[in-house]
Design an enzyme around this catalytic site. Structure first.
Site, PDB file in Angstrom:
ATOM      1  N   ALA A 164       0.812  -1.222   0.000  1.00 47.16           N
ATOM      2  CA  ALA A 164       0.000   0.000   0.000  1.00 47.16           C
ATOM      3  C   ALA A 164       0.841   1.266   0.000  1.00 47.16           C
ATOM      4  O   ALA A 164       0.508   2.249  -0.669  1.00 47.16           O
ATOM      5  CB  ALA A 164      -0.949   0.006   1.201  1.00 47.16           C
ATOM      6  N   CYS A 210      21.778   0.736   2.193  1.00 48.46           N
ATOM      7  CA  CYS A 210      22.503   1.157   3.394  1.00 48.46           C
ATOM      8  C   CYS A 210      22.253   0.137   4.500  1.00 48.46           C
ATOM      9  O   CYS A 210      21.115  -0.184   4.813  1.00 48.46           O
ATOM     10  CB  CYS A 210      22.027   2.540   3.832  1.00 48.46           C
ATOM     11  SG  CYS A 210      23.008   3.247   5.157  1.00 48.46           S
TER      12      CYS A 210
END
Length: 361
Positions: A191, A307
Site C-alpha cells: 500500500a 545502506c
C-alpha cells in the site's frame, strides 16, 4: 522562510494520499475485532470485506486477496507456504526475496537466473532452469525493479513457466496501481508504494490450493488481528486516478537529457523502464556524498546501493548487471510520485549540474 523540501524518493515510500487518510479516519470508527462474533465485530468484518472487494476490483483481480503487513510478509508467505520443492529466482529481486533464498532449507532446490547488462531477465536461463530444476519449482520475478525501474517481460516468463507446470510469484510492489497487473499465479503488492498507509500489503492468489495454510486469520494463511483502518486506506488509495504517470514520463525524459548533458550515466538506458523510477551515475562522486549534498539543499533522493549498519554496500542489482564496485557506488535513484512537479525536477537538475561541474573543475 526556508524553501520547502523536494521529495524525489517515492519508490521508497509515497506520502499517504488525502483520500487514504480520510478513509483510515473513518475506519477508526470500526474499532472492534473483525473476528469477534458480536454486532461490533460483525460491523468491522463487513468494513474489512468491503475494503478487500474494492482492492480486488481496483486491480482487476478475480482471485483471493490475502491482506498482510506489507510486501515482505506477502513474499514470505508465498515462498515458504507454496506447495513447491524449489525456487527459481533472478539476482535482481528485492532483498526480501534474497534473504529467504539465502536461508533455503535443504529440501528446496534453488536455481538462480541471469540478467543482461540492462537488468532484463535472460529467458534462455529460465528455460534451462525449468528443464533442469525441481519437479515443481516456484518462479519468482519482479514486475519492476525498485532500483532501476526496469520492467521484466512477465508475460513471457509466465508462459514459459506454465509450460513446465511451475507457478509464478510476481512482485508488483512498484508497479501495482501504475500499470495493469500481469497474469501471474501469485502477486505481491504494498500500500505505501501507491499512496496508501504503511504496514499493509497483500498477496493476491488465483488458486489458494498452491499454498499450505498455517492457521489463524485471512482464511488460515496469515495470523494476526486484521487492520481495518489500514485496509480502508489501502482501498481508497487504489481508487485515486493515476493520470499523472504520463506526466512522470515527460519529466524523466527531461531529467535524463540533462544528466547525459552533464556527463552523467543513465542506468539501464536500453531497457523498458517504469516512468516513475530512474537511477543515475555521477562519475567521480560517491553516492553517499551526493545524498548528503542533495539533502542539505532540500532534496530527498536515495542511493542505488542499500545502506546497512551505517555502511554503503555495493548494490546486488547493479553487480548482477555487470557494474564494478566503484561505478555502482556512484549511483543514486530518483523516483517520482503524484506530487512531483516540473519545478522539482528543474531544481534537481540544477543541483546535479553544479555538483558534476565541481568534480570537473
Amino acid at each position: 522562510m526556508a524553501d520547502p523540501r523536494i521529495y524525489l524518493d517515492h519508490a521508497a515510500t509515497t506520502p499517504v494520499l488525502a483520500e487514504a487518510r480520510a478513509a483510515m479516519a473513518a475506519g477508526l470508527e470500526s474499532w472492534a475485532n473483525p473476528s469477534s462474533p458480536h454486532a461490533d465485530g460483525r460491523a468491522a468484518r463487513a468494513a474489512l470485506e468491503a475494503a478487500r472487494a474494492r482492492i480486488a476490483e481496483a486491480l482487476g483481480w478475480d482471485g483471493e486477496v490475502i491482506l498482510t503487513s506489507g510486501a515482505s510478509e506477502a513474499i514470505a508467505i508465498a515462498m515458504q507456504a507454496s506447495k513447491t520443492d524449489g525456487w527459481i529466482v533472478s539476482p535482481t529481486e528485492h532483498d526480501a526475496v534474497q534473504r529467504i533464498v539465502d536461508r533455503a532449507p535443504d529440501t528446496r532446490t534453488v536455481l538462480r537466473l541471469a540478467v543482461d547488462l540492462d537488468g532484463r531477465l535472460v529467458l534462455a536461463s529460465l528455460q534451462r532452469a525449468l528443464d533442469a530444476g525441481a519437479k515443481r519449482p516456484l518462479v519468482i520475478v519482479q514486475s519492476v525493479n525498485s532500483e532501476t525501474g526496469v520492467m521484466q517481460d512477465v508475460e513471457a516468463v509466465t508462459a514459459m513457466a506454465r509450460e513446465a507446470r511451475a507457478p509464478v510469484l510476481c512482485d508488483c510492489s512498484q508497479s501495482a496501481g501504475k500499470i495493469p497487473l500481469p497474469d501471474a499465479d501469485m502477486i505481491v503488492i504494498s500500500a505505501h508504494k501507491l499512496g496508501g498507509p504503511p504496514g499493509i500489503g497483500a498477496l493476491l492468489v488465483h488458486d489458494p490450493g498452491v499454498l499450505n495454510p498455517s492457521g489463524g486469520q485471512e482464511k488460515g494463511y496469515r495470523s494476526g488481528t486484521e487492520n481495518v483502518p489500514a485496509a480502508l486506506g489501502f482501498a481508497a488509495a487504489l481508487s485515486v486516478s493515476r493520470n499523472w504517470i504520463d506526466r512522470a514520463a515527460d519529466l524523466r525524459h527531461q531529467l535524463e537529457s540533462a544528466i547525459r548533458g552533464a556527463g552523467g550515466e543513465v542506468v539501464a538506458e536500453g531497457a523498458q523502464r517504469l516512468p516513475t523510477i530512474g537511477s543515475y551515475r555521477m562519475p567521480g562522486v560517491q553516492a553517499n556524498a551526493q545524498l548528503i549534498q542533495f539533502d542539505l539543499a532540500g532534496v530527498a533522493v536515495s542511493a542505488g546501493s542499500a545502506c546497512s549498519s551505517g555502511t554503503l554496500k555495493t548494490s546486488a542489482v547493479l553487480t548482477a548487471m555487470g557494474w564494478d564496485e566503484k561505478a555502482a557506488g556512484e549511483v543514486v535513484r530518483v523516483s517520482f510520485g503524484p506530487s512531483t512537479t516540473r519545478a522539482h525536477v528543474y531544481r534537481f537538475i540544477e543541483l546535479w549540474r553544479a555538483m558534476a561541474e565541481r568534480v570537473r573543475s
